[in-house]
Design a protein around this motif. Structure first.
Motif, PDB file in Angstrom:
ATOM      1  N   PHE A  19      28.433  31.030  39.501  1.00  0.00           N
ATOM      2  CA  PHE A  19      29.258  30.774  40.687  1.00  0.00           C
ATOM      3  C   PHE A  19      28.888  31.719  41.823  1.00  0.00           C
ATOM      4  O   PHE A  19      28.765  31.317  42.981  1.00  0.00           O
ATOM      5  N   LYS A  42      34.698  30.351  48.736  1.00  0.00           N
ATOM      6  CA  LYS A  42      35.203  29.708  47.514  1.00  0.00           C
ATOM      7  C   LYS A  42      34.445  30.184  46.292  1.00  0.00           C
ATOM      8  O   LYS A  42      35.032  30.686  45.331  1.00  0.00           O
ATOM      9  N   THR A  45      34.719  33.908  45.355  1.00  0.00           N
ATOM     10  CA  THR A  45      36.035  34.243  44.819  1.00  0.00           C
ATOM     11  C   THR A  45      36.133  33.821  43.356  1.00  0.00           C
ATOM     12  O   THR A  45      36.637  34.575  42.521  1.00  0.00           O
ATOM     13  N   LEU A  46      35.624  32.619  43.045  1.00  0.00           N
ATOM     14  CA  LEU A  46      35.624  32.175  41.648  1.00  0.00           C
ATOM     15  C   LEU A  46      34.764  33.089  40.790  1.00  0.00           C
ATOM     16  O   LEU A  46      35.131  33.440  39.664  1.00  0.00           O
TER      17      LEU A  46
END
Lengths: 131, 89
Positions: A19, A42, A45-46
């Motif tokens: 990720f 996004k 952060t994941l």
């Protein structure tokens, strides 16, 4: 039992790494700032969330102590990532775009970020009256 | 197995850090540069936590927490400065 936790932690770490690298690769691949904004906020952060959850399980299972720092960091990053994205988008809009570039707002008023300060609104809360 | 997973994740985040650095130098505008710096801070937090896991101490979480806070505050300060020309009015 330890084997299961090892597999879980390793899986979380590998997913987090993928990720993270996808988010950073999106930053250099996507064509313009507004689309670039979407990849790192996004995916990173994941990625960081996955690493922090893996670290929490690791320290609980193998070191025998439950630490809340990771949860705190995760909460903080999850709270602040949208705020920074919003701020960067607003700065970009005010530097590079005009109200003509925006789509219709489909309301009686325009987009709030372009409204002048001179156009004063009736305040929601009335001022206290001086005796 | 965990050692290999930590190494893999560290390589991924390190490569991501290099991508961010490339974007900082080849940005198309100042907001782009701020975005790349913000992503750099997030990747560095992940690297710090990974290093703490591989060493086995919890000291690095304090550093990661400090990084998260200063990263957020500095990004907001940059954007505020771009928008208003002043940070605290």
């Amino acid at each position: 039992m330890d084997q299961i936790f090892e597999i879980l932690i390793a899986g979380l770490l590998i997913a987090a790494g993928i990720f993270g690298i996808v988010g950073s690769f999106g930053l250099i691949k996507l064509p313009e700032t507004m689309t670039r904004l979407h990849a790192p906020t996004k995916a990173s952060t994941l990625g960081v969330g996955g690493v922090l959850v893996a670290s929490m399980i690791y320290f609980f299972v193998f070191e025998g102590k439950l630490s809340w720092h990771e949860l705190l960091i995760t909460l903080f990053i999850f709270l602040t990532a949208p705020i920074t994205a919003n701020f960067i988008a607003k700065a970009y809009m005010h530097r590079n775009l005009t109200p003509k570039d925006m789509p219709e707002s489909n309301t009686a008023r325009g987009w709030a970020t372009y409204e002048d300060e001179a156009e004063t609104q009736e305040p929601l809360m009335t001022k206290p009256k001086r005796p | 197995m965990i050692t290999f997973a930590i190494a893999f994740a560290s390589i991924c985040f390190g490569l991501g850090l290099l991508f961010n650095l490339w974007r900082v130098f080849n940005a198309s505008g100042v907001t782009d540069r701020v975005l790349a710096l913000d992503t750099m801070v997030i990747n560095i937090i992940a690297l710090l936590v990974l290093y703490g896991m591989s060493v086995g101490t919890g000291v690095y979480f304090e550093a990661a927490l400090l990084f998260a806070m200063t990263g957020f505050v500095s990004t907001v300060a940059y954007c505020k400065f771009i928008l208003r020309g002043d940070i605290i009015e």
